[in-house]
Scaffold this motif. Structure first.
Motif, PDB file in Angstrom:
ATOM      1  N   ALA A 221       0.824  -1.210   0.000  1.00  0.00           N
ATOM      2  CA  ALA A 221       0.000   0.000   0.000  1.00  0.00           C
ATOM      3  C   ALA A 221       0.859   1.261   0.000  1.00  0.00           C
ATOM      4  O   ALA A 221       1.953   1.296   0.571  1.00  0.00           O
ATOM      5  N   ASP A 222       0.345   2.297  -0.635  1.00  0.00           N
ATOM      6  CA  ASP A 222       0.995   3.605  -0.614  1.00  0.00           C
ATOM      7  C   ASP A 222       0.892   4.213   0.784  1.00  0.00           C
ATOM      8  O   ASP A 222       0.026   3.839   1.583  1.00  0.00           O
ATOM      9  N   ASP A 223       1.744   5.209   1.035  1.00  0.00           N
ATOM     10  CA  ASP A 223       1.750   5.870   2.343  1.00  0.00           C
ATOM     11  C   ASP A 223       0.466   6.638   2.622  1.00  0.00           C
ATOM     12  O   ASP A 223       0.183   6.971   3.785  1.00  0.00           O
ATOM     13  N   CYS A 224      -0.325   6.915   1.590  1.00  0.00           N
ATOM     14  CA  CYS A 224      -1.559   7.677   1.800  1.00  0.00           C
ATOM     15  C   CYS A 224      -2.595   6.882   2.577  1.00  0.00           C
ATOM     16  O   CYS A 224      -3.527   7.467   3.157  1.00  0.00           O
ATOM     17  N   VAL A 225      -2.467   5.553   2.615  1.00  0.00           N
ATOM     18  CA  VAL A 225      -3.440   4.716   3.324  1.00  0.00           C
ATOM     19  C   VAL A 225      -3.039   4.622   4.791  1.00  0.00           C
ATOM     20  O   VAL A 225      -2.011   4.034   5.126  1.00  0.00           O
ATOM     21  N   GLN A 226      -3.851   5.199   5.660  1.00  0.00           N
ATOM     22  CA  GLN A 226      -3.554   5.253   7.088  1.00  0.00           C
ATOM     23  C   GLN A 226      -4.131   4.032   7.815  1.00  0.00           C
ATOM     24  O   GLN A 226      -5.107   3.428   7.366  1.00  0.00           O
ATOM     25  N   ALA A 227      -3.521   3.705   8.951  1.00  0.00           N
ATOM     26  CA  ALA A 227      -3.952   2.553   9.745  1.00  0.00           C
ATOM     27  C   ALA A 227      -4.557   3.014  11.063  1.00  0.00           C
ATOM     28  O   ALA A 227      -3.949   3.800  11.795  1.00  0.00           O
ATOM     29  N   TYR A 228      -5.760   2.504  11.357  1.00  0.00           N
ATOM     30  CA  TYR A 228      -6.425   2.793  12.622  1.00  0.00           C
ATOM     31  C   TYR A 228      -6.789   1.477  13.292  1.00  0.00           C
ATOM     32  O   TYR A 228      -7.870   0.921  13.078  1.00  0.00           O
ATOM     33  N   GLY A 229      -5.854   0.969  14.091  1.00  0.00           N
ATOM     34  CA  GLY A 229      -6.132  -0.215  14.871  1.00  0.00           C
ATOM     35  C   GLY A 229      -6.893   0.142  16.130  1.00  0.00           C
ATOM     36  O   GLY A 229      -7.168   1.315  16.407  1.00  0.00           O
ATOM     37  N   VAL A 230      -7.227  -0.878  16.929  1.00  0.00           N
ATOM     38  CA  VAL A 230      -8.040  -0.650  18.117  1.00  0.00           C
ATOM     39  C   VAL A 230      -7.382   0.325  19.079  1.00  0.00           C
ATOM     40  O   VAL A 230      -8.069   1.058  19.811  1.00  0.00           O
ATOM     41  N   ASP A 231      -6.059   0.384  19.090  1.00  0.00           N
ATOM     42  CA  ASP A 231      -5.338   1.293  19.982  1.00  0.00           C
ATOM     43  C   ASP A 231      -5.316   2.726  19.483  1.00  0.00           C
ATOM     44  O   ASP A 231      -4.880   3.634  20.203  1.00  0.00           O
ATOM     45  N   MET A 232      -5.783   2.971  18.260  1.00  0.00           N
ATOM     46  CA  MET A 232      -5.768   4.319  17.701  1.00  0.00           C
ATOM     47  C   MET A 232      -7.154   4.799  17.263  1.00  0.00           C
ATOM     48  O   MET A 232      -7.282   5.825  16.602  1.00  0.00           O
ATOM     49  N   LEU A 233      -8.191   4.077  17.641  1.00  0.00           N
ATOM     50  CA  LEU A 233      -9.529   4.465  17.216  1.00  0.00           C
ATOM     51  C   LEU A 233      -9.937   5.830  17.773  1.00  0.00           C
ATOM     52  O   LEU A 233     -10.707   6.554  17.145  1.00  0.00           O
ATOM     53  N   ARG A 234      -9.395   6.194  18.922  1.00  0.00           N
ATOM     54  CA  ARG A 234      -9.717   7.513  19.482  1.00  0.00           C
ATOM     55  C   ARG A 234      -9.303   8.639  18.536  1.00  0.00           C
ATOM     56  O   ARG A 234      -9.897   9.724  18.556  1.00  0.00           O
ATOM     57  N   ASP A 235      -8.282   8.391  17.735  1.00  0.00           N
ATOM     58  CA  ASP A 235      -7.817   9.426  16.805  1.00  0.00           C
ATOM     59  C   ASP A 235      -8.875   9.799  15.779  1.00  0.00           C
ATOM     60  O   ASP A 235      -8.807  10.879  15.176  1.00  0.00           O
ATOM     61  N   LEU A 236      -9.847   8.911  15.570  1.00  0.00           N
ATOM     62  CA  LEU A 236     -10.913   9.218  14.613  1.00  0.00           C
ATOM     63  C   LEU A 236     -11.809  10.348  15.109  1.00  0.00           C
ATOM     64  O   LEU A 236     -12.600  10.891  14.342  1.00  0.00           O
ATOM     65  N   HIS A 237     -11.686  10.706  16.385  1.00  0.00           N
ATOM     66  CA  HIS A 237     -12.415  11.847  16.925  1.00  0.00           C
ATOM     67  C   HIS A 237     -11.877  13.167  16.376  1.00  0.00           C
ATOM     68  O   HIS A 237     -12.526  14.201  16.494  1.00  0.00           O
ATOM     69  N   TYR A 238     -10.686  13.139  15.811  1.00  0.00           N
ATOM     70  CA  TYR A 238     -10.025  14.365  15.368  1.00  0.00           C
ATOM     71  C   TYR A 238     -10.060  14.490  13.850  1.00  0.00           C
ATOM     72  O   TYR A 238      -9.943  13.498  13.131  1.00  0.00           O
TER      73      TYR A 238
END
Length: 247
Positions: A221-238
């Motif tokens: 995958a290209d760098d443009c595809v970001q990863a949101y695992g269970v430990d980073m789901l809070r970041d979706l608030h931003y």
């Protein structure tokens, strides 16, 4: 650039509006700061599949025990939202088969996947207003009304006023991410830039972020595809565009 409905999969649409998937996703998102609970729910949904969930009741009992506080002097009852969550999780696995499915196991797995999609939607949608669009199971089309992605995007958001879009694929386990998913996200990102939209695309999973990143690397995958695992789901608030949090 605009969004169109992708209602081709009746099973998916049924699972997304189901009362139990909605309840689990709501409680998950409302208590996203309670990492112990988030991990516990994620483990249930990952380890208890449509084919194997014999230990579900024990896992639910373990969650209940986390919130059961007893001593010789005080008894604090289990919070109502925990009771509601445990009931919804139990019923998700043990409810009767819907006519849309040939097997109960298939139905359970569909509902499990829908929970992940709804969690992402409930975390992302609050930052979009009535003039914007944010929904599950949508396709992006370009200015010529040509479909940009080969398949529907699990979570799609589009703001014409801000000229911004987001697109996410949602997987209970990162290993379920396929090459077609990766291609769609990359192509969506590039197509958005060509139409002068800011774009943010990624993968949402109940696996740890490091496992999602490993899968993305495996797929090239290209760098443009970001990863949101269970430990980073809070970041979706931003907002991924300006760093502001959701009010």
């Amino acid at each position: 650039m605009r969004l169109i409905r992708a209602d081709g999969h009746q099973q998916q649409q049924w699972a997304l509006v189901h009362v139990h998937t909605q309840t689990i996703a709501r409680i998950f998102s409302e208590h996203i700061s309670d990492f112990v609970l988030i991990i516990a729910i994620a483990q249930v949904l990952q380890k208890c599949t449509g084919e194997m969930h014999d230990d579900l009741d024990q896992k639910l009992t373990n969650i209940r025990n986390l919130y059961q506080q007893n001593s010789s002097k005080v008894h604090i009852p289990v919070p109502d939202y925990i009771i509601e969550l445990l009931q919804a999780l139990h019923e998700l696995y043990y409810q009767p088969r819907n006519r849309l499915y040939k097997q109960v196991g298939e139905q359970i797995n569909s509902l499990r996947g829908a929970v992940v999609e709804l969690i992402g939607l409930k975390l992302i949608k609050p930052r979009y207003n009535q003039e914007d669009e944010c929904a599950n199971s949508r396709r992006f089309v370009d200015r010529h009304n040509t479909k940009i992605t080969l398949q529907e995007v699990d979570i799609a958001a589009l703001s014409h006023t801000r000229h911004q879009l987001e697109g996410y694929e949602c997987k209970t386990k990162a290993v379920a991410l396929m090459n077609d998913d990766r291609i769609d996200l990359e192509y969506l990102y590039k197509a958005a830039l060509e139409e002068n939209y800011q774009a943010h695309v990624g993968v949402i999973s109940l696996d740890p972020t490091k496992m999602v990143l490993k899968r993305l690397r495996h797929l090239g995958a290209d760098d443009c595809v970001q990863a949101y695992g269970v430990d980073m789901l809070r970041d979706l608030h931003y907002s991924p565009f300006d760093g502001t949090t959701i009010s």
